[in-house]
Scaffold this motif. Structure first.
Motif, PDB file in Angstrom:
ATOM      1  N   ASP A 167       0.865  -1.331  -0.134  1.00  0.00           N
ATOM      2  CA  ASP A 167       0.234  -0.228   0.190  1.00  0.00           C
ATOM      3  C   ASP A 167       0.561   1.305  -0.171  1.00  0.00           C
ATOM      4  N   LEU A 168       0.253   2.284  -1.006  1.00  0.00           N
ATOM      5  CA  LEU A 168       1.247   3.522  -1.594  1.00  0.00           C
ATOM      6  C   LEU A 168       0.275   4.811  -0.429  1.00  0.00           C
ATOM      7  N   VAL A 169      -0.664   4.546  -1.039  1.00  0.00           N
ATOM      8  CA  VAL A 169      -1.416   5.825  -0.259  1.00  0.00           C
ATOM      9  C   VAL A 169      -4.157   5.121  -0.672  1.00  0.00           C
ATOM     10  N   LEU A 170      -3.697   5.825   0.093  1.00  0.00           N
ATOM     11  CA  LEU A 170      -5.175   5.235  -0.235  1.00  0.00           C
ATOM     12  C   LEU A 170      -5.218   3.846  -0.151  1.00  0.00           C
ATOM     13  N   GLY A 171      -4.384   2.961   0.446  1.00  0.00           N
ATOM     14  CA  GLY A 171      -4.751   1.291   0.672  1.00  0.00           C
ATOM     15  C   GLY A 171      -4.655   1.066  -1.739  1.00  0.00           C
ATOM     16  N   ILE A 172      -3.767   1.571  -1.849  1.00  0.00           N
ATOM     17  CA  ILE A 172      -3.573   1.327  -3.673  1.00  0.00           C
ATOM     18  C   ILE A 172      -1.870   1.692  -3.624  1.00  0.00           C
ATOM     19  N   SER A 173      -1.747   0.548  -4.019  1.00  0.00           N
ATOM     20  CA  SER A 173       0.027   0.703  -4.114  1.00  0.00           C
ATOM     21  C   SER A 173       0.917   1.610  -5.718  1.00  0.00           C
ATOM     22  N   ALA A 174       2.014   1.058  -5.491  1.00  0.00           N
ATOM     23  CA  ALA A 174       2.468   1.922  -6.600  1.00  0.00           C
ATOM     24  C   ALA A 174       1.987   1.617  -7.982  1.00  0.00           C
ATOM     25  N   GLU A 175       2.282   0.572  -8.199  1.00  0.00           N
ATOM     26  CA  GLU A 175       1.789  -1.144  -9.387  1.00  0.00           C
ATOM     27  C   GLU A 175       0.433  -0.199  -9.491  1.00  0.00           C
ATOM     28  N   ASP A 176      -0.632  -0.273  -8.509  1.00  0.00           N
ATOM     29  CA  ASP A 176      -1.607  -0.142  -8.916  1.00  0.00           C
ATOM     30  C   ASP A 176      -2.055   0.872  -9.406  1.00  0.00           C
ATOM     31  N   ILE A 177      -1.477   2.045  -8.978  1.00  0.00           N
ATOM     32  CA  ILE A 177      -1.947   3.273  -9.742  1.00  0.00           C
ATOM     33  C   ILE A 177      -0.911   3.226 -10.842  1.00  0.00           C
ATOM     34  N   TYR A 178      -0.085   2.694 -11.594  1.00  0.00           N
ATOM     35  CA  TYR A 178       0.822   2.980 -12.095  1.00  0.00           C
ATOM     36  C   TYR A 178      -0.085   2.909 -13.814  1.00  0.00           C
ATOM     37  N   SER A 179      -0.746   0.920 -13.067  1.00  0.00           N
ATOM     38  CA  SER A 179      -1.099   0.101 -14.454  1.00  0.00           C
ATOM     39  C   SER A 179      -2.487   1.068 -14.370  1.00  0.00           C
ATOM     40  N   ARG A 180      -3.393   1.825 -13.640  1.00  0.00           N
ATOM     41  CA  ARG A 180      -4.748   2.175 -13.690  1.00  0.00           C
ATOM     42  C   ARG A 180      -4.586   3.521 -14.683  1.00  0.00           C
ATOM     43  N   LEU A 181      -3.637   4.374 -14.637  1.00  0.00           N
ATOM     44  CA  LEU A 181      -2.942   5.649 -15.328  1.00  0.00           C
ATOM     45  C   LEU A 181      -2.617   4.952 -17.212  1.00  0.00           C
ATOM     46  N   ILE A 182      -2.097   3.758 -16.366  1.00  0.00           N
ATOM     47  CA  ILE A 182      -1.759   3.570 -18.446  1.00  0.00           C
ATOM     48  C   ILE A 182      -3.410   3.401 -19.191  1.00  0.00           C
ATOM     49  N   ASN A 183      -3.373   2.522 -17.982  1.00  0.00           N
ATOM     50  CA  ASN A 183      -4.684   1.532 -18.619  1.00  0.00           C
ATOM     51  C   ASN A 183      -5.667   2.464 -19.568  1.00  0.00           C
ATOM     52  N   THR A 184      -5.957   3.514 -17.965  1.00  0.00           N
ATOM     53  CA  THR A 184      -7.089   4.601 -18.714  1.00  0.00           C
ATOM     54  C   THR A 184      -5.665   5.452 -19.964  1.00  0.00           C
ATOM     55  N   TYR A 185      -5.427   5.702 -20.104  1.00  0.00           N
ATOM     56  CA  TYR A 185      -4.129   6.305 -20.753  1.00  0.00           C
ATOM     57  C   TYR A 185      -4.992   5.733 -21.656  1.00  0.00           C
ATOM     58  N   ASN A 186      -4.056   4.394 -22.130  1.00  0.00           N
ATOM     59  CA  ASN A 186      -4.953   3.660 -23.245  1.00  0.00           C
ATOM     60  C   ASN A 186      -6.418   3.655 -24.002  1.00  0.00           C
ATOM     61  N   THR A 187      -7.038   3.844 -23.141  1.00  0.00           N
ATOM     62  CA  THR A 187      -8.696   3.463 -23.240  1.00  0.00           C
ATOM     63  C   THR A 187      -8.993   5.099 -23.678  1.00  0.00           C
ATOM     64  N   ALA A 188      -8.900   5.418 -23.726  1.00  0.00           N
ATOM     65  CA  ALA A 188      -9.083   7.239 -24.466  1.00  0.00           C
ATOM     66  C   ALA A 188      -8.381   7.282 -25.484  1.00  0.00           C
ATOM     67  N   SER A 189      -7.537   6.789 -25.904  1.00  0.00           N
ATOM     68  CA  SER A 189      -6.673   7.229 -27.007  1.00  0.00           C
ATOM     69  C   SER A 189      -7.750   5.840 -28.088  1.00  0.00           C
ATOM     70  N   LEU A 190      -8.000   5.036 -27.618  1.00  0.00           N
ATOM     71  CA  LEU A 190      -9.335   4.045 -28.262  1.00  0.00           C
ATOM     72  C   LEU A 190      -8.277   3.208 -29.136  1.00  0.00           C
ATOM     73  N   ASN A 191      -6.886   2.709 -28.164  1.00  0.00           N
ATOM     74  CA  ASN A 191      -6.781   1.586 -28.325  1.00  0.00           C
ATOM     75  C   ASN A 191      -5.695   2.420 -29.550  1.00  0.00           C
ATOM     76  N   GLY A 192      -5.088   3.414 -29.295  1.00  0.00           N
ATOM     77  CA  GLY A 192      -3.765   3.604 -30.382  1.00  0.00           C
ATOM     78  C   GLY A 192      -4.453   4.796 -31.303  1.00  0.00           C
ATOM     79  N   PHE A 193      -5.750   4.522 -31.644  1.00  0.00           N
ATOM     80  CA  PHE A 193      -6.527   5.319 -32.887  1.00  0.00           C
ATOM     81  C   PHE A 193      -6.104   6.589 -32.658  1.00  0.00           C
ATOM     82  N   LEU A 194      -6.289   7.430 -31.851  1.00  0.00           N
ATOM     83  CA  LEU A 194      -6.435   9.076 -31.750  1.00  0.00           C
ATOM     84  C   LEU A 194      -4.580   9.520 -31.349  1.00  0.00           C
TER      85      LEU A 194
END
Length: 246
Positions: A167-194
């Motif tokens: 746990d790093l902050v609010l019960g979320i680990s550094a790995e969790d934070i990183y993977s969630r951010l990257i997954n959100t970013y990739n989703t916003a890119s429309l899987n690389g389209f934008l």
């Protein structure tokens, strides 16, 4: 004294001189002419590797061993900077907490290198020894990297995984934070389209690779010091072996 007796005395005296000279310890008059045995060279190289790896591991396996050393400090993956750039505008130190977390993980894992290095040093052959002795300033480091990298990776990664999943902050680990951010970013890119998709969402894989890069950098620095600076040749056999190369 007849001629025969004179000749016998002269012959005996000469024989005594030859015998006395042959009893002298070879090489005392000129140490530069002493040729080191293969066993001495290999033992000297083993000692050099042991000193260099011990110093490197000890220096990294402490608090701030990675984090406060700009030469080996681990930052977030370069391809993810665009994501963390947005976070820098927020009133939080989340980015720096992640950077601190990955460096703490690397510092914790560093001690795993010692037994792996010891095994590789023990296996050093005579041919390996002379190749290293006659190689460049980091030939020994190259030998270790070639013979230990995968084993080190396999030893470091589980340790780093464990650290980054705490746990790093609010019960979320550094790995969790990183993977969630990257997954959100990739989703916003429309899987690389934008815009370009980020191909890896594993912080531990990135950290493991950078930790090993830093480790071998430190080993290389220690090897160069031993080769170039007599003050770093901390044993008699190290001095003998590397003095030959000066």
């Amino acid at each position: 004294m007849n001629g025969f007796r004179k000749m016998a005395i002269v012959f005996a005296f000469c024989a005594f001189q030859v015998a006395f000279t042959s009893c002298e310890e070879p090489g005392l008059g000129d140490l530069g002419e002493v040729t080191l045995s293969e066993e001495t060279v290999v033992e000297g190289l083993r000692q050099a590797l042991k000193v260099g790896t011990d110093t490197a591991v000890t220096g990294l396996n402490i608090t701030d061993g990675f984090y406060k050393d700009e030469a080996v400090k681990i930052f977030l993956p370069e391809e993810a900077q665009v994501v963390y750039g947005y976070l820098s505008y927020l009133p939080t130190d989340l980015v720096e907490q992640n950077i601190l977390a990955i460096n703490r993980a690397a510092e914790d894992a560093a001690k795993e290198a010692t037994p792996i290095f010891v095994a590789a040093i023990t296996d050093l052959t005579i041919q390996d020894g002379f190749d290293i002795l006659n190689g460049d300033d980091t030939a020994a480091t190259s030998y270790l990297k070639w013979n230990t990298y995968q084993e080190l990776y396999d030893a470091f990664k589980p340790k780093i995984d464990l650290s980054l999943n705490k746990d790093l902050v609010l019960g979320i680990s550094a790995e969790d934070i990183y993977s969630r951010l990257i997954n959100t970013y990739n989703t916003a890119s429309l899987n690389g389209f934008l815009f370009d998709k980020i191909t890896s969402n594993s912080l531990s894989e990135h950290t493991t690779n950078r930790a090993l890069t830093g480790l071998f950098r430190k080993v290389a620095e220690e090897e160069t010091l031993i080769r170039e600076d007599p003050a770093h040749r901390v044993t008699e056999i190290l001095e003998r072996v590397f003095a030959e190369q000066d």
